[in-house]
Design a protein around this motif. Structure first.
Motif, PDB file in Angstrom:
ATOM      1  N   GLU A 138       0.531  -1.303  -0.029  1.00 15.42           N
ATOM      2  CA  GLU A 138       0.298   0.090  -0.123  1.00 15.42           C
ATOM      3  C   GLU A 138       0.352   1.480   0.488  1.00 15.42           C
ATOM      4  N   ALA A 139       2.194   1.215   1.067  1.00 11.26           N
ATOM      5  CA  ALA A 139       2.982   2.438   1.008  1.00 11.26           C
ATOM      6  C   ALA A 139       3.779   2.824  -0.497  1.00 11.26           C
ATOM      7  N   ALA A 140       4.106   1.542  -0.834  1.00 10.82           N
ATOM      8  CA  ALA A 140       4.707   1.486  -2.183  1.00 10.82           C
ATOM      9  C   ALA A 140       3.602   1.944  -3.538  1.00 10.82           C
ATOM     10  N   THR A 141       2.448   1.637  -3.628  1.00 10.50           N
ATOM     11  CA  THR A 141       1.821   1.695  -4.673  1.00 10.50           C
ATOM     12  C   THR A 141       1.105   4.081  -3.568  1.00 10.50           C
ATOM     13  N   LEU A 142       0.964   3.574  -2.838  1.00  7.58           N
ATOM     14  CA  LEU A 142       0.766   5.555  -2.798  1.00  7.58           C
ATOM     15  C   LEU A 142       1.510   6.523  -2.901  1.00  7.58           C
ATOM     16  N   ASN A 143       3.000   5.849  -2.796  1.00  2.86           N
ATOM     17  CA  ASN A 143       4.545   6.085  -3.028  1.00  2.86           C
ATOM     18  C   ASN A 143       4.167   6.736  -4.716  1.00  2.86           C
ATOM     19  N   ASN A 144       4.185   5.803  -5.189  1.00  6.59           N
ATOM     20  CA  ASN A 144       3.804   5.412  -6.843  1.00  6.59           C
ATOM     21  C   ASN A 144       3.139   6.868  -7.779  1.00  6.59           C
ATOM     22  N   ILE A 145       1.993   6.676  -7.264  1.00  4.39           N
ATOM     23  CA  ILE A 145       0.378   7.879  -7.163  1.00  4.39           C
ATOM     24  C   ILE A 145       1.117   8.893  -6.844  1.00  4.39           C
ATOM     25  N   GLY A 146       1.376   8.974  -5.988  1.00  2.00           N
ATOM     26  CA  GLY A 146       2.438  10.313  -5.555  1.00  2.00           C
ATOM     27  C   GLY A 146       3.294  11.097  -6.390  1.00  2.00           C
ATOM     28  N   SER A 147       4.273  10.359  -6.696  1.00  2.00           N
ATOM     29  CA  SER A 147       5.039  10.691  -8.360  1.00  2.00           C
ATOM     30  C   SER A 147       4.081  10.379 -10.089  1.00  2.00           C
ATOM     31  N   VAL A 148       2.801   9.852  -9.816  1.00  2.55           N
ATOM     32  CA  VAL A 148       2.710  10.126 -11.104  1.00  2.55           C
ATOM     33  C   VAL A 148       1.968  12.276 -10.938  1.00  2.55           C
ATOM     34  N   TYR A 149       1.665  11.874 -10.148  1.00  6.16           N
ATOM     35  CA  TYR A 149       0.725  13.021  -9.794  1.00  6.16           C
ATOM     36  C   TYR A 149       2.365  14.876  -9.606  1.00  6.16           C
ATOM     37  N   ASN A 150       3.274  14.279  -9.306  1.00  9.37           N
ATOM     38  CA  ASN A 150       4.284  15.024  -9.620  1.00  9.37           C
ATOM     39  C   ASN A 150       4.437  14.986 -10.906  1.00  9.37           C
ATOM     40  N   SER A 151       4.948  14.188 -11.562  1.00 11.44           N
ATOM     41  CA  SER A 151       5.210  14.154 -12.792  1.00 11.44           C
ATOM     42  C   SER A 151       4.298  15.145 -13.866  1.00 11.44           C
ATOM     43  N   LEU A 152       2.794  14.771 -12.767  1.00  9.74           N
ATOM     44  CA  LEU A 152       1.646  15.873 -14.475  1.00  9.74           C
ATOM     45  C   LEU A 152       1.827  17.208 -13.603  1.00  9.74           C
ATOM     46  N   GLY A 153       2.620  17.537 -12.615  1.00 15.54           N
ATOM     47  CA  GLY A 153       2.455  18.649 -12.262  1.00 15.54           C
ATOM     48  C   GLY A 153       1.770  19.263 -11.044  1.00 15.54           C
ATOM     49  N   GLU A 154       1.021  18.535 -11.100  1.00 17.70           N
ATOM     50  CA  GLU A 154       0.193  18.408  -9.536  1.00 17.70           C
ATOM     51  C   GLU A 154       0.908  18.143  -8.288  1.00 17.70           C
ATOM     52  N   LYS A 155       1.404  19.069  -8.003  1.00 20.14           N
ATOM     53  CA  LYS A 155       2.250  18.781  -6.622  1.00 20.14           C
ATOM     54  C   LYS A 155       1.614  18.656  -5.260  1.00 20.14           C
ATOM     55  N   GLN A 156       0.650  19.442  -5.155  1.00 18.73           N
ATOM     56  CA  GLN A 156      -0.521  19.193  -3.811  1.00 18.73           C
ATOM     57  C   GLN A 156      -0.973  18.004  -4.016  1.00 18.73           C
ATOM     58  N   GLU A 157      -1.750  17.906  -4.887  1.00 23.12           N
ATOM     59  CA  GLU A 157      -2.138  15.791  -5.339  1.00 23.12           C
ATOM     60  C   GLU A 157      -0.829  14.904  -4.584  1.00 23.12           C
ATOM     61  N   ALA A 158       0.073  15.335  -5.363  1.00 20.20           N
ATOM     62  CA  ALA A 158       1.297  13.966  -4.937  1.00 20.20           C
ATOM     63  C   ALA A 158       1.670  14.478  -3.308  1.00 20.20           C
ATOM     64  N   LEU A 159       1.396  15.355  -2.803  1.00 20.22           N
ATOM     65  CA  LEU A 159       2.068  15.907  -1.864  1.00 20.22           C
ATOM     66  C   LEU A 159       0.922  14.907  -0.519  1.00 20.22           C
ATOM     67  N   LYS A 160      -0.304  15.164  -1.459  1.00 16.14           N
ATOM     68  CA  LYS A 160      -1.479  14.495  -0.428  1.00 16.14           C
ATOM     69  C   LYS A 160      -0.492  12.741  -0.284  1.00 16.14           C
ATOM     70  N   TYR A 161      -0.669  12.117  -1.356  1.00 14.02           N
ATOM     71  CA  TYR A 161      -0.741  10.674  -1.487  1.00 14.02           C
ATOM     72  C   TYR A 161       1.366  10.377  -0.743  1.00 14.02           C
ATOM     73  N   TYR A 162       1.750  11.323  -0.718  1.00 15.39           N
ATOM     74  CA  TYR A 162       3.139  10.778  -0.423  1.00 15.39           C
ATOM     75  C   TYR A 162       3.165  11.126   1.093  1.00 15.39           C
TER      76      TYR A 162
END
Length: 87
Positions: free
Chosen positions: A17-41
């Motif tokens: 679960e943690a690894a997947t949340l981290n990966n989702i955060g990385s995708v959002y970060n790559s998309l420029g959605e920084k706040q959404e990335a932080l939410k998942y991280y």
């Protein structure tokens, strides 16, 4: 990742679960959605700590630091990088 997340949760695999949340955060970060990335991280971080995954914890802290760095919040970024470093 969005399909895998509920499966990890259903079987109680907190590390997955943690690894997947981290990966989702990385995708959002790559998309420029920084706040959404932080939410998942920030969801991943306590899970990495709970399962004592120091490598995962360090990676997540580094990812959070990178987001803050890209947002221009250098002191906040440094706070997270300094937590990741000893791990």
């Amino acid at each position: 990742y969005n399909q895998a997340l509920p499966l990890f949760r259903a079987v109680g695999d907190r590390g997955g679960e943690a690894a997947t949340l981290n990966n989702i955060g990385s995708v959002y970060n790559s998309l420029g959605e920084k706040q959404e990335a932080l939410k998942y991280y920030n969801q991943a971080l306590p899970l990495t700590r709970a399962v004592v995954d120091r490598r995962g914890e360090a990676a997540t802290l580094n990812n959070i630091g990178s987001v803050y760095n890209s947002l221009g919040e250098k002191q906040e970024a440094l706070k997270y990088y300094n937590q990741a470093l000893p791990l």
